[in-house]
Design a protein around this motif. Structure first.
Motif, PDB file in Angstrom:
ATOM      1  N   UNK A   1      41.317  45.243  32.209  1.00 35.87           N
ATOM      2  CA  UNK A   1      40.117  44.783  32.921  1.00 35.87           C
ATOM      3  C   UNK A   1      39.358  43.756  32.087  1.00 35.87           C
ATOM      4  N   UNK A   2      39.200  44.022  30.808  1.00 38.05           N
ATOM      5  CA  UNK A   2      38.479  43.090  29.931  1.00 38.05           C
ATOM      6  C   UNK A   2      39.238  41.767  29.832  1.00 38.05           C
ATOM      7  N   UNK A   3      40.552  41.839  29.695  1.00 37.52           N
ATOM      8  CA  UNK A   3      41.364  40.625  29.629  1.00 37.52           C
ATOM      9  C   UNK A   3      41.238  39.784  30.880  1.00 37.52           C
ATOM     10  N   UNK A   4      41.262  40.439  32.028  1.00 39.95           N
ATOM     11  CA  UNK A   4      41.110  39.713  33.294  1.00 39.95           C
ATOM     12  C   UNK A   4      39.712  39.104  33.394  1.00 39.95           C
ATOM     13  N   UNK A   5      38.698  39.880  33.033  1.00 37.27           N
ATOM     14  CA  UNK A   5      37.331  39.366  33.122  1.00 37.27           C
ATOM     15  C   UNK A   5      37.106  38.166  32.203  1.00 37.27           C
ATOM     16  N   UNK A   6      37.628  38.238  30.975  1.00 35.80           N
ATOM     17  CA  UNK A   6      37.434  37.130  30.032  1.00 35.80           C
ATOM     18  C   UNK A   6      38.158  35.860  30.458  1.00 35.80           C
ATOM     19  N   UNK A   7      39.154  35.986  31.333  1.00 37.97           N
ATOM     20  CA  UNK A   7      39.907  34.812  31.754  1.00 37.97           C
ATOM     21  C   UNK A   7      39.523  34.302  33.136  1.00 37.97           C
ATOM     22  N   UNK A   8      38.556  34.934  33.773  1.00 37.81           N
ATOM     23  CA  UNK A   8      38.100  34.475  35.088  1.00 37.81           C
ATOM     24  C   UNK A   8      37.446  33.095  34.967  1.00 37.81           C
ATOM     25  N   UNK A   9      37.745  32.192  35.893  1.00 38.37           N
ATOM     26  CA  UNK A   9      37.238  30.820  35.772  1.00 38.37           C
ATOM     27  C   UNK A   9      35.711  30.710  35.759  1.00 38.37           C
ATOM     28  N   UNK A  10      35.014  31.607  36.382  1.00 40.08           N
ATOM     29  CA  UNK A  10      33.560  31.493  36.444  1.00 40.08           C
ATOM     30  C   UNK A  10      32.840  32.146  35.259  1.00 40.08           C
ATOM     31  N   UNK A  11      33.585  32.768  34.356  1.00 41.78           N
ATOM     32  CA  UNK A  11      33.003  33.345  33.147  1.00 41.78           C
ATOM     33  C   UNK A  11      32.849  32.229  32.112  1.00 41.78           C
TER      34      UNK A  11
END
Length: 150
Positions: free
Chosen positions: A67-77
């Motif tokens: 989950x953290x990996x996906x969140x850190x790689x989201x384009x809007x982050x």
């Protein structure tokens, strides 16, 4: 908890070093160029391991890491483009090879148990790995030729 974090940092550091060497030897990516990406991946793993310990419920740490990996790689982050560009320097197969090797050894319960098996078990394991690789390559060759891809 501090002891766990120290242990995790040591293990992740050793693992990160092995991955950097594999990335360099197998994919010609200089370790200096891949260190920032490896540090980001180690940080994500460490945060996931900590959350797995402190969060209530029975959710495994690997879920938090994902989950953290996906969140850190989201384009809007903010900063995600930097995270993605740094982690792209670390090849996926350079990451998975040491994990699979460790998992294979962990199945034997411990290094001492592995050593007790003797040299014959290493020969058998090598034959199994080579046979699996050659079998997979043969199947892939046949299927790709049947499809006209090669």
């Amino acid at each position: 908890m501090i002891k766990n974090i120290q242990e995790w940092l040591l293990l992740l550091g050793i693992y990160g070093g092995v991955v950097l060497i594999g990335n360099w030897i197998g994919y010609d990516v200089m370790p200096v160029g891949a260190v920032p990406g490896m540090l980001i991946l180690i940080g994500i793993c460490l945060i996931g391991l900590i959350l797995g310990k402190v969060m209530p419920g029975d959710i495994p740490s690997v879920a938090y890491v994902a989950i953290i990996g996906v969140l850190f790689s989201m384009p809007w982050i903010p900063g995600s483009d930097l995270v993605v560009s740094f982690t792209n320097e670390v090849n996926l197969l350079a990451i998975t090879t040491p994990i699979l090797a460790y998992a294979g050894i962990a199945i034997g319960r411990s290094w001492t148990d592995f050593v007790k098996l003797g040299w014959r078990s290493i020969v058998v394991a090598m034959c199994v790995m080579v046979g699996t690789f050659l079998g997979s390559a043969l199947i892939a060759e046949v299927i790709l030729r049947m499809q006209g891809i090669i």
